[in-house]
Design a protein around this motif. Structure first.
Motif, PDB file in Angstrom:
ATOM      1  N   LEU A  48       0.862  -1.172   0.000  1.00  0.00           N
ATOM      2  CA  LEU A  48       0.000   0.000   0.000  1.00  0.00           C
ATOM      3  C   LEU A  48       0.902   1.227   0.000  1.00  0.00           C
ATOM      4  O   LEU A  48       1.335   1.693   1.039  1.00  0.00           O
ATOM      5  CB  LEU A  48      -0.912   0.015   1.223  1.00  0.00           C
ATOM      6  N   GLY A  49       1.198   1.732  -1.186  1.00  0.00           N
ATOM      7  CA  GLY A  49       2.107   2.863  -1.269  1.00  0.00           C
ATOM      8  C   GLY A  49       3.493   2.447  -0.820  1.00  0.00           C
ATOM      9  O   GLY A  49       4.080   1.504  -1.323  1.00  0.00           O
ATOM     10  N   ALA A  50       3.997   3.158   0.182  1.00  0.00           N
ATOM     11  CA  ALA A  50       5.350   2.873   0.663  1.00  0.00           C
ATOM     12  C   ALA A  50       5.352   1.871   1.805  1.00  0.00           C
ATOM     13  O   ALA A  50       6.407   1.511   2.310  1.00  0.00           O
ATOM     14  CB  ALA A  50       6.013   4.172   1.110  1.00  0.00           C
ATOM     15  N   THR A  51       4.179   1.427   2.235  1.00  0.00           N
ATOM     16  CA  THR A  51       4.106   0.516   3.374  1.00  0.00           C
ATOM     17  C   THR A  51       3.563  -0.838   2.942  1.00  0.00           C
ATOM     18  O   THR A  51       2.968  -0.973   1.885  1.00  0.00           O
ATOM     19  CB  THR A  51       3.200   1.086   4.472  1.00  0.00           C
ATOM     20  N   THR A  52       3.781  -1.834   3.765  1.00  0.00           N
ATOM     21  CA  THR A  52       3.239  -3.169   3.529  1.00  0.00           C
ATOM     22  C   THR A  52       2.296  -3.512   4.661  1.00  0.00           C
ATOM     23  O   THR A  52       2.639  -3.366   5.827  1.00  0.00           O
ATOM     24  CB  THR A  52       4.374  -4.211   3.465  1.00  0.00           C
ATOM     25  N   LYS A  53       1.103  -3.939   4.319  1.00  0.00           N
ATOM     26  CA  LYS A  53       0.108  -4.262   5.342  1.00  0.00           C
ATOM     27  C   LYS A  53      -0.414  -5.667   5.097  1.00  0.00           C
ATOM     28  O   LYS A  53      -0.608  -6.076   3.953  1.00  0.00           O
ATOM     29  CB  LYS A  53      -1.056  -3.275   5.303  1.00  0.00           C
ATOM     30  N   ARG A  54      -0.633  -6.400   6.152  1.00  0.00           N
ATOM     31  CA  ARG A  54      -1.178  -7.746   6.052  1.00  0.00           C
ATOM     32  C   ARG A  54      -2.704  -7.686   6.092  1.00  0.00           C
ATOM     33  O   ARG A  54      -3.288  -7.089   6.995  1.00  0.00           O
ATOM     34  CB  ARG A  54      -0.636  -8.602   7.200  1.00  0.00           C
ATOM     35  N   VAL A  55      -3.324  -8.309   5.097  1.00  0.00           N
ATOM     36  CA  VAL A  55      -4.776  -8.265   4.963  1.00  0.00           C
ATOM     37  C   VAL A  55      -5.320  -9.684   4.938  1.00  0.00           C
ATOM     38  O   VAL A  55      -4.838 -10.530   4.190  1.00  0.00           O
ATOM     39  CB  VAL A  55      -5.188  -7.547   3.652  1.00  0.00           C
ATOM     40  N   LYS A  56      -6.318  -9.953   5.755  1.00  0.00           N
ATOM     41  CA  LYS A  56      -6.962 -11.268   5.759  1.00  0.00           C
ATOM     42  C   LYS A  56      -8.232 -11.206   4.925  1.00  0.00           C
ATOM     43  O   LYS A  56      -9.032 -10.289   5.058  1.00  0.00           O
ATOM     44  CB  LYS A  56      -7.315 -11.687   7.191  1.00  0.00           C
ATOM     45  N   VAL A  57      -8.419 -12.200   4.078  1.00  0.00           N
ATOM     46  CA  VAL A  57      -9.626 -12.255   3.271  1.00  0.00           C
ATOM     47  C   VAL A  57     -10.173 -13.674   3.262  1.00  0.00           C
ATOM     48  O   VAL A  57      -9.444 -14.639   3.504  1.00  0.00           O
ATOM     49  CB  VAL A  57      -9.362 -11.820   1.807  1.00  0.00           C
ATOM     50  N   ARG A  58     -11.445 -13.776   2.995  1.00  0.00           N
ATOM     51  CA  ARG A  58     -12.073 -15.080   2.757  1.00  0.00           C
ATOM     52  C   ARG A  58     -12.793 -14.975   1.415  1.00  0.00           C
ATOM     53  O   ARG A  58     -13.531 -14.024   1.184  1.00  0.00           O
ATOM     54  CB  ARG A  58     -13.070 -15.424   3.859  1.00  0.00           C
ATOM     55  N   MET A  59     -12.567 -15.959   0.556  1.00  0.00           N
ATOM     56  CA  MET A  59     -13.208 -15.931  -0.757  1.00  0.00           C
ATOM     57  C   MET A  59     -14.111 -17.148  -0.929  1.00  0.00           C
ATOM     58  O   MET A  59     -13.772 -18.245  -0.515  1.00  0.00           O
ATOM     59  CB  MET A  59     -12.160 -15.899  -1.868  1.00  0.00           C
ATOM     60  N   PHE A  60     -15.260 -16.906  -1.559  1.00  0.00           N
ATOM     61  CA  PHE A  60     -16.185 -17.978  -1.911  1.00  0.00           C
ATOM     62  C   PHE A  60     -16.228 -18.064  -3.440  1.00  0.00           C
ATOM     63  O   PHE A  60     -16.319 -17.048  -4.119  1.00  0.00           O
ATOM     64  CB  PHE A  60     -17.596 -17.689  -1.386  1.00  0.00           C
ATOM     65  N   TRP A  61     -16.166 -19.276  -3.959  1.00  0.00           N
ATOM     66  CA  TRP A  61     -16.203 -19.489  -5.413  1.00  0.00           C
ATOM     67  C   TRP A  61     -17.494 -20.219  -5.771  1.00  0.00           C
ATOM     68  O   TRP A  61     -17.820 -21.234  -5.180  1.00  0.00           O
ATOM     69  CB  TRP A  61     -14.996 -20.318  -5.860  1.00  0.00           C
ATOM     70  N   ILE A  62     -18.202 -19.701  -6.763  1.00  0.00           N
ATOM     71  CA  ILE A  62     -19.494 -20.263  -7.148  1.00  0.00           C
ATOM     72  C   ILE A  62     -19.500 -20.532  -8.643  1.00  0.00           C
ATOM     73  O   ILE A  62     -19.192 -19.654  -9.447  1.00  0.00           O
ATOM     74  CB  ILE A  62     -20.642 -19.297  -6.777  1.00  0.00           C
ATOM     75  N   ARG A  63     -19.866 -21.744  -9.005  1.00  0.00           N
ATOM     76  CA  ARG A  63     -19.900 -22.129 -10.418  1.00  0.00           C
ATOM     77  C   ARG A  63     -21.060 -21.429 -11.105  1.00  0.00           C
ATOM     78  O   ARG A  63     -22.137 -21.277 -10.539  1.00  0.00           O
ATOM     79  CB  ARG A  63     -20.053 -23.656 -10.519  1.00  0.00           C
ATOM     80  N   GLN A  64     -20.834 -21.000 -12.347  1.00  0.00           N
ATOM     81  CA  GLN A  64     -21.896 -20.393 -13.142  1.00  0.00           C
ATOM     82  C   GLN A  64     -23.013 -21.398 -13.398  1.00  0.00           C
ATOM     83  O   GLN A  64     -22.845 -22.603 -13.234  1.00  0.00           O
ATOM     84  CB  GLN A  64     -21.317 -19.987 -14.491  1.00  0.00           C
ATOM     85  N   GLY A  65     -24.170 -20.899 -13.854  1.00  0.00           N
ATOM     86  CA  GLY A  65     -25.267 -21.769 -14.251  1.00  0.00           C
ATOM     87  C   GLY A  65     -25.032 -22.362 -15.636  1.00  0.00           C
ATOM     88  O   GLY A  65     -24.080 -22.012 -16.336  1.00  0.00           O
ATOM     89  N   GLN A  66     -25.916 -23.252 -16.038  1.00  0.00           N
ATOM     90  CA  GLN A  66     -25.817 -23.907 -17.345  1.00  0.00           C
ATOM     91  C   GLN A  66     -26.075 -22.891 -18.460  1.00  0.00           C
ATOM     92  O   GLN A  66     -27.070 -22.175 -18.462  1.00  0.00           O
ATOM     93  CB  GLN A  66     -26.833 -25.035 -17.452  1.00  0.00           C
ATOM     94  N   SER A  67     -25.150 -22.842 -19.407  1.00  0.00           N
ATOM     95  CA  SER A  67     -25.312 -21.917 -20.527  1.00  0.00           C
ATOM     96  C   SER A  67     -26.078 -22.595 -21.666  1.00  0.00           C
ATOM     97  O   SER A  67     -26.259 -23.813 -21.677  1.00  0.00           O
ATOM     98  CB  SER A  67     -23.952 -21.448 -21.037  1.00  0.00           C
ATOM     99  N   CYS A  68     -26.476 -21.786 -22.637  1.00  0.00           N
ATOM    100  CA  CYS A  68     -27.167 -22.345 -23.795  1.00  0.00           C
ATOM    101  C   CYS A  68     -26.246 -23.247 -24.612  1.00  0.00           C
ATOM    102  O   CYS A  68     -26.718 -24.138 -25.318  1.00  0.00           O
ATOM    103  CB  CYS A  68     -27.707 -21.212 -24.667  1.00  0.00           C
ATOM    104  N   ALA A  69     -24.932 -23.021 -24.529  1.00  0.00           N
ATOM    105  CA  ALA A  69     -23.991 -23.937 -25.187  1.00  0.00           C
ATOM    106  C   ALA A  69     -23.937 -25.268 -24.443  1.00  0.00           C
ATOM    107  O   ALA A  69     -23.880 -26.327 -25.066  1.00  0.00           O
ATOM    108  CB  ALA A  69     -22.604 -23.310 -25.263  1.00  0.00           C
ATOM    109  N   ASN A  70     -23.962 -25.228 -23.104  1.00  0.00           N
ATOM    110  CA  ASN A  70     -23.985 -26.469 -22.324  1.00  0.00           C
ATOM    111  C   ASN A  70     -25.216 -27.302 -22.674  1.00  0.00           C
ATOM    112  O   ASN A  70     -25.166 -28.533 -22.683  1.00  0.00           O
ATOM    113  CB  ASN A  70     -24.029 -26.178 -20.818  1.00  0.00           C
ATOM    114  N   ALA A  71     -26.326 -26.608 -22.964  1.00  0.00           N
ATOM    115  CA  ALA A  71     -27.573 -27.324 -23.281  1.00  0.00           C
ATOM    116  C   ALA A  71     -27.454 -28.118 -24.575  1.00  0.00           C
ATOM    117  O   ALA A  71     -28.260 -29.011 -24.832  1.00  0.00           O
ATOM    118  CB  ALA A  71     -28.732 -26.341 -23.368  1.00  0.00           C
ATOM    119  N   MET A  72     -26.448 -27.799 -25.394  1.00  0.00           N
ATOM    120  CA  MET A  72     -26.255 -28.536 -26.637  1.00  0.00           C
ATOM    121  C   MET A  72     -25.506 -29.844 -26.414  1.00  0.00           C
ATOM    122  O   MET A  72     -25.381 -30.657 -27.334  1.00  0.00           O
ATOM    123  CB  MET A  72     -25.500 -27.665 -27.643  1.00  0.00           C
ATOM    124  N   ASP A  73     -24.956 -30.031 -25.212  1.00  0.00           N
ATOM    125  CA  ASP A  73     -24.360 -31.328 -24.903  1.00  0.00           C
ATOM    126  C   ASP A  73     -25.463 -32.388 -24.900  1.00  0.00           C
ATOM    127  O   ASP A  73     -26.644 -32.086 -24.769  1.00  0.00           O
ATOM    128  CB  ASP A  73     -23.666 -31.294 -23.544  1.00  0.00           C
TER     129      ASP A  73
END
Length: 259
Positions: A48-73
């Protein structure tokens, strides 16, 4: 998978954490700036600019829905349909452009029906490409939208997920997606077709979804030489198509548009 994600630090302005890309697009990225123990995961250093800061994060990953191309499978076509389908497939190849402008399909290969190992119909291309190049028909669908079924499923899943987050006191600072239309569109019913009080109790950052760089979905070259379904349209065209699909006031962040 980790793109550039925005985090909130208690004593600092929003920072960006740069991490390595991974090939698996079509995901929603949800970043929760909640307190977690040091033992939960390794915490990156953020400059962060001239300093370094430790940041904690939590991430959630979510799969997209079925696309119209997937429906062609599970394609139900076969050799009997080759001559009727050939002009449409070759026209789609021409629109794809580049070396595919004048590409033709191998007539002696025809249109192969789905198998247990490959659920889509496949064709083979003649010159100017190396003879025998395989093409899955659904890969010609440029940046496809969601099916109606997927929109419905995303709405139900979003209600359950937001309710779960609220029950645990978890709030989200940032909502991101890949730059593919199916990922952006998955977020619309997932978040923005929910009860406003429920959404507001969980999303404390901007109530918009921001497409971020470094998401990249690709099948192997052996599976398909053309992958229009994994290539995004121009951002403004995506917004127009999303508006046409019921999302007139599309809550999309434009910070990384066209990157």
């Amino acid at each position: 998978q980790a793109p550039l994600v925005q985090a909130s630090a208690a004593a600092a302005p929003p920072a960006f954490i740069g991490m390595a890309p991974l090939r698996a697009a079509g995901l929603l990225t949800l970043l929760a700036g909640c307190a977690l123990s040091d033992e939960a995961f390794q915490v990156p250093d953020v400059v962060l600019g001239a300093t370094t800061k430790r940041v904690k994060v939590r991430m959630f990953w979510i799969r997209q829905g079925q696309s119209c191309a997937n429906a062609m499978d599970r394609c139900a076509l076969g050799q009997f349909h080759f001559e009727s389908m050939r002009p449409q497939i070759e026209a789609a190849l021409s629109r794809y452009g580049g070396i595919y402008n004048k590409t033709r399909l191998q007539g002696n290969f025809g249109l192969h029906e789905a198998t247990e190992d490959e659920p889509d119909c496949t064709v083979r291309l003649e010159e100017p490409l190396k003879e025998g190049a395989v093409l899955r028909v659904h890969d010609l669908y440029k940046d496809p939208p969601l099916t109606d079924c997927a929109r419905h499923s995303a709405k139900q899943a979003g209600r359950s997920f937001l309710t779960w987050l609220r029950s645990r006191g978890i709030q989200l600072d940032f909502l991101g997606s890949s730059n593919l239309a199916r990922s952006m569109e998955s977020a619309m019913p997932f978040f923005f077709e929910q009860d406003s009080e429920l959404l507001g109790s969980v999303v404390r950052g901007a109530q918009e979804v921001t497409p971020v760089p470094y998401f990249d979905e690709r099948a192997s070259q052996a599976a398909s030489v053309v992958q229009a379904n994994n290539e995004p349209r121009a951002f403004q065209e995506q917004k127009r198509l999303l508006a046409k699909a019921r999302y007139a006031s599309t809550p999309l962040g434009e910070r990384f548009a066209e990157t």
